[in-house]
Design a protein around this motif. Structure first.
Motif, PDB file in Angstrom:
ATOM      1  N   VAL A 111       0.867  -1.191   0.000  1.00  0.00           N
ATOM      2  CA  VAL A 111       0.000   0.000   0.000  1.00  0.00           C
ATOM      3  C   VAL A 111       0.901   1.238   0.000  1.00  0.00           C
ATOM      4  O   VAL A 111       1.929   1.267   0.675  1.00  0.00           O
ATOM      5  CB  VAL A 111      -0.909  -0.018   1.245  1.00  0.00           C
ATOM      6  N   CYS A 112       0.526   2.223  -0.795  1.00  0.00           N
ATOM      7  CA  CYS A 112       1.305   3.475  -0.831  1.00  0.00           C
ATOM      8  C   CYS A 112       0.378   4.688  -0.761  1.00  0.00           C
ATOM      9  O   CYS A 112      -0.711   4.684  -1.353  1.00  0.00           O
ATOM     10  CB  CYS A 112       2.136   3.552  -2.107  1.00  0.00           C
ATOM     11  N   ALA A 113       0.806   5.693  -0.015  1.00  0.00           N
ATOM     12  CA  ALA A 113       0.059   6.958   0.049  1.00  0.00           C
ATOM     13  C   ALA A 113       1.061   8.106   0.098  1.00  0.00           C
ATOM     14  O   ALA A 113       2.228   7.915   0.465  1.00  0.00           O
ATOM     15  CB  ALA A 113      -0.836   6.988   1.278  1.00  0.00           C
ATOM     16  N   ALA A 114       0.592   9.284  -0.267  1.00  0.00           N
ATOM     17  CA  ALA A 114       1.487  10.444  -0.371  1.00  0.00           C
ATOM     18  C   ALA A 114       1.011  11.616   0.485  1.00  0.00           C
ATOM     19  O   ALA A 114      -0.193  11.828   0.667  1.00  0.00           O
ATOM     20  CB  ALA A 114       1.571  10.874  -1.838  1.00  0.00           C
TER      21      ALA A 114
ATOM     22  N   THR B 162       2.910  27.888   0.222  1.00  0.00           N
ATOM     23  CA  THR B 162       1.717  28.634  -0.178  1.00  0.00           C
ATOM     24  C   THR B 162       0.601  27.680  -0.588  1.00  0.00           C
ATOM     25  O   THR B 162       0.859  26.530  -0.960  1.00  0.00           O
ATOM     26  CB  THR B 162       1.990  29.543  -1.405  1.00  0.00           C
ATOM     27  N   GLN B 163      -0.618  28.204  -0.528  1.00  0.00           N
ATOM     28  CA  GLN B 163      -1.750  27.445  -1.036  1.00  0.00           C
ATOM     29  C   GLN B 163      -1.602  27.414  -2.557  1.00  0.00           C
ATOM     30  O   GLN B 163      -1.116  28.386  -3.139  1.00  0.00           O
ATOM     31  CB  GLN B 163      -3.034  28.191  -0.674  1.00  0.00           C
ATOM     32  N   HIS B 164      -2.000  26.358  -3.187  1.00  0.00           N
ATOM     33  CA  HIS B 164      -1.860  26.221  -4.637  1.00  0.00           C
ATOM     34  C   HIS B 164      -0.398  26.351  -5.077  1.00  0.00           C
ATOM     35  O   HIS B 164      -0.106  26.867  -6.145  1.00  0.00           O
ATOM     36  CB  HIS B 164      -2.734  27.258  -5.384  1.00  0.00           C
ATOM     37  N   GLY B 165       0.521  25.906  -4.239  1.00  0.00           N
ATOM     38  CA  GLY B 165       1.948  26.026  -4.545  1.00  0.00           C
ATOM     39  C   GLY B 165       2.486  24.848  -5.331  1.00  0.00           C
ATOM     40  O   GLY B 165       3.696  24.771  -5.569  1.00  0.00           O
ATOM     41  N   GLY B 166       1.593  23.912  -5.693  1.00  0.00           N
ATOM     42  CA  GLY B 166       2.036  22.736  -6.443  1.00  0.00           C
ATOM     43  C   GLY B 166       1.817  21.441  -5.677  1.00  0.00           C
ATOM     44  O   GLY B 166       2.350  20.391  -6.048  1.00  0.00           O
ATOM     45  N   GLN B 167       1.003  21.497  -4.629  1.00  0.00           N
ATOM     46  CA  GLN B 167       0.769  20.302  -3.801  1.00  0.00           C
ATOM     47  C   GLN B 167       0.192  19.143  -4.615  1.00  0.00           C
ATOM     48  O   GLN B 167       0.641  18.007  -4.466  1.00  0.00           O
ATOM     49  CB  GLN B 167      -0.175  20.644  -2.620  1.00  0.00           C
ATOM     50  N   GLU B 168      -0.799  19.415  -5.447  1.00  0.00           N
ATOM     51  CA  GLU B 168      -1.434  18.300  -6.181  1.00  0.00           C
ATOM     52  C   GLU B 168      -0.458  17.664  -7.168  1.00  0.00           C
ATOM     53  O   GLU B 168      -0.400  16.443  -7.310  1.00  0.00           O
ATOM     54  CB  GLU B 168      -2.712  18.768  -6.897  1.00  0.00           C
TER      55      GLU B 168
ATOM     56  N   HIS C 293       2.522   9.555  -6.746  1.00  0.00           N
ATOM     57  CA  HIS C 293       1.590   8.535  -7.257  1.00  0.00           C
ATOM     58  C   HIS C 293       2.191   7.798  -8.461  1.00  0.00           C
ATOM     59  O   HIS C 293       2.048   6.583  -8.592  1.00  0.00           O
ATOM     60  CB  HIS C 293       0.271   9.185  -7.694  1.00  0.00           C
ATOM     61  N   ALA C 294       2.850   8.546  -9.333  1.00  0.00           N
ATOM     62  CA  ALA C 294       3.437   7.925 -10.535  1.00  0.00           C
ATOM     63  C   ALA C 294       4.442   6.850 -10.127  1.00  0.00           C
ATOM     64  O   ALA C 294       4.455   5.736 -10.674  1.00  0.00           O
ATOM     65  CB  ALA C 294       4.104   8.990 -11.401  1.00  0.00           C
ATOM     66  N   TRP C 295       5.264   7.175  -9.144  1.00  0.00           N
ATOM     67  CA  TRP C 295       6.262   6.200  -8.656  1.00  0.00           C
ATOM     68  C   TRP C 295       5.562   4.937  -8.162  1.00  0.00           C
ATOM     69  O   TRP C 295       5.941   3.820  -8.520  1.00  0.00           O
ATOM     70  CB  TRP C 295       7.090   6.846  -7.533  1.00  0.00           C
ATOM     71  N   ALA C 296       4.525   5.145  -7.332  1.00  0.00           N
ATOM     72  CA  ALA C 296       3.808   3.997  -6.746  1.00  0.00           C
ATOM     73  C   ALA C 296       3.165   3.140  -7.840  1.00  0.00           C
ATOM     74  O   ALA C 296       3.242   1.907  -7.817  1.00  0.00           O
ATOM     75  CB  ALA C 296       2.747   4.493  -5.763  1.00  0.00           C
ATOM     76  N   LEU C 297       2.552   3.788  -8.806  1.00  0.00           N
ATOM     77  CA  LEU C 297       1.863   3.045  -9.871  1.00  0.00           C
ATOM     78  C   LEU C 297       2.852   2.286 -10.749  1.00  0.00           C
ATOM     79  O   LEU C 297       2.591   1.153 -11.150  1.00  0.00           O
ATOM     80  CB  LEU C 297       1.008   4.007 -10.718  1.00  0.00           C
TER      81      LEU C 297
ATOM     82  N   HIS D 295       5.521   1.014  -9.830  1.00  0.00           N
ATOM     83  CA  HIS D 295       5.960  -0.163  -9.068  1.00  0.00           C
ATOM     84  C   HIS D 295       4.820  -1.174  -8.849  1.00  0.00           C
ATOM     85  O   HIS D 295       5.045  -2.195  -8.208  1.00  0.00           O
ATOM     86  CB  HIS D 295       6.505   0.257  -7.704  1.00  0.00           C
ATOM     87  N   GLY D 296       3.621  -0.865  -9.324  1.00  0.00           N
ATOM     88  CA  GLY D 296       2.502  -1.790  -9.114  1.00  0.00           C
ATOM     89  C   GLY D 296       1.994  -1.799  -7.681  1.00  0.00           C
ATOM     90  O   GLY D 296       1.436  -2.793  -7.206  1.00  0.00           O
ATOM     91  N   MET D 297       2.190  -0.676  -6.997  1.00  0.00           N
ATOM     92  CA  MET D 297       1.715  -0.604  -5.604  1.00  0.00           C
ATOM     93  C   MET D 297       0.215  -0.308  -5.581  1.00  0.00           C
ATOM     94  O   MET D 297      -0.359   0.117  -6.586  1.00  0.00           O
ATOM     95  CB  MET D 297       2.490   0.482  -4.845  1.00  0.00           C
ATOM     96  N   ILE D 298      -0.387  -0.527  -4.435  1.00  0.00           N
ATOM     97  CA  ILE D 298      -1.814  -0.226  -4.270  1.00  0.00           C
ATOM     98  C   ILE D 298      -1.899   1.191  -3.717  1.00  0.00           C
ATOM     99  O   ILE D 298      -1.583   1.451  -2.559  1.00  0.00           O
ATOM    100  CB  ILE D 298      -2.470  -1.251  -3.333  1.00  0.00           C
ATOM    101  N   LEU D 299      -2.286   2.089  -4.595  1.00  0.00           N
ATOM    102  CA  LEU D 299      -2.250   3.513  -4.266  1.00  0.00           C
ATOM    103  C   LEU D 299      -3.525   3.934  -3.545  1.00  0.00           C
ATOM    104  O   LEU D 299      -4.620   3.663  -4.031  1.00  0.00           O
ATOM    105  CB  LEU D 299      -2.085   4.295  -5.571  1.00  0.00           C
ATOM    106  N   VAL D 300      -3.369   4.575  -2.404  1.00  0.00           N
ATOM    107  CA  VAL D 300      -4.540   5.115  -1.709  1.00  0.00           C
ATOM    108  C   VAL D 300      -4.294   6.603  -1.440  1.00  0.00           C
ATOM    109  O   VAL D 300      -3.167   7.086  -1.528  1.00  0.00           O
ATOM    110  CB  VAL D 300      -4.831   4.357  -0.389  1.00  0.00           C
ATOM    111  N   ALA D 301      -5.368   7.310  -1.101  1.00  0.00           N
ATOM    112  CA  ALA D 301      -5.235   8.752  -0.860  1.00  0.00           C
ATOM    113  C   ALA D 301      -5.661   9.061   0.575  1.00  0.00           C
ATOM    114  O   ALA D 301      -5.265   8.344   1.486  1.00  0.00           O
ATOM    115  CB  ALA D 301      -6.059   9.501  -1.886  1.00  0.00           C
ATOM    116  N   ASP D 302      -6.459  10.104   0.779  1.00  0.00           N
ATOM    117  CA  ASP D 302      -6.973  10.365   2.118  1.00  0.00           C
ATOM    118  C   ASP D 302      -8.431   9.911   2.140  1.00  0.00           C
ATOM    119  O   ASP D 302      -8.940   9.351   1.174  1.00  0.00           O
ATOM    120  CB  ASP D 302      -6.783  11.812   2.554  1.00  0.00           C
TER     121      ASP D 302
END
Ligand SMILES: Cc1cc2nc3c(=O)[nH]c(=O)nc-3n(C[C@H](O)[C@H](O)[C@H](O)COP(=O)(O)O)c2cc1C
Length: 192
Positions: free
Chosen positions: A111-114, A120-126, A133-137, A139-146
């Motif tokens: 399982v992987c989460a970030a 700043t807000q909107h500073g590039g967080q997403e 996420h790209a790294w996790a995917l 590697h074939g990991m199971i990606l979860v969020a919040d």
């Protein structure tokens, strides 16, 4: 079950605090947080030795210890501050070196989460979350969020350093807790 949190910051600051916040939700498991700034990490040299020798990196430095921890973990929470709209150079270096683990798909089904934080807000967080996420995917990991009540792409916060202290926005802290909860939920669902 083991949960490893990786602090991709070049220091021990707000990213570390957010990862620790997420790990509080996972106290029923064995947890560990490591900071990349405690390790010496060379760049991947593209020698391709790992592709030919079954996944062993011939560059001997801090990577081997991190690699072992990643192999042993059932879940990995990756944290990075936003640096110019994306992950830190140190974290990217770890990602590149982790090619060794893809030779035999050793991160597959973990399982992987970030989690991320910017000044700043909107500073590039997403975008930073999506780089993890790209790294996790890949590697074939199971990606979860919040999860509830924040529920988007992972932990995303805004932090300021005031008089040497890290002040993190409450909603951002809540997203980190939600990541911990979601990792717990999914670990239980898939690993029993
Ligand atoms: C090289 C560098 C680039 C940064 N670029 C951004 C950015 O693009 N967007 C942003 O919101 N914050 C940016 N920041 C601010 C950090 O993301 C912010 O201070 C963060 O809280 C640092 O996390 P840390 O305390 O875990 O090191 C940058 C900081 C550095 C050092």
């Amino acid at each position: 079950m083991k949960v490893l949190a990786i602090n991709g910051s070049h220091r021990k600051g707000s990213t570390l605090i957010l990862l620790e916040e997420a790990l509080k939700e996972l106290s029923e498991f064995e947890t560990e947080v490591i900071s990349l700034c405690d390790y010496k990490l060379e760049y991947c040299k593209v020698c391709n030795a790992c592709k030919k020798n079954g996944g062993i990196c011939i560059v001997n430095d801090g990577y081997q210890e991190i690699e072992k921890k990643m192999k042993e973990a059932d879940a990995i929470i990756v944290g990075s501050p936003v640096y110019f709209g994306s992950i830190t150079g140190m974290l990217k270096t770890l990602f590149d070196r982790s090619r060794t683990l893809r030779v035999n798909w050793e991160l597959k089904d973990k399982v992987c989460a970030a989690i991320t934080v910017g000044a700043t807000q909107h500073g590039g967080q997403e975008h930073t979350l999506q780089a993890i996420h790209a790294w996790a995917l890949i590697h074939g990991m199971i990606l979860v969020a919040d999860s509830d009540p924040t529920a988007h792409f992972g932990g995303a916060a805004v932090a300021k350093q005031v008089d040497g202290e890290f002040k993190i926005d409450e909603w951002g802290l809540q997203t980190a807790r939600s990541v911990g909860k979601r990792v717990r939920e999914v670990l239980k669902a898939i690993k029993g």
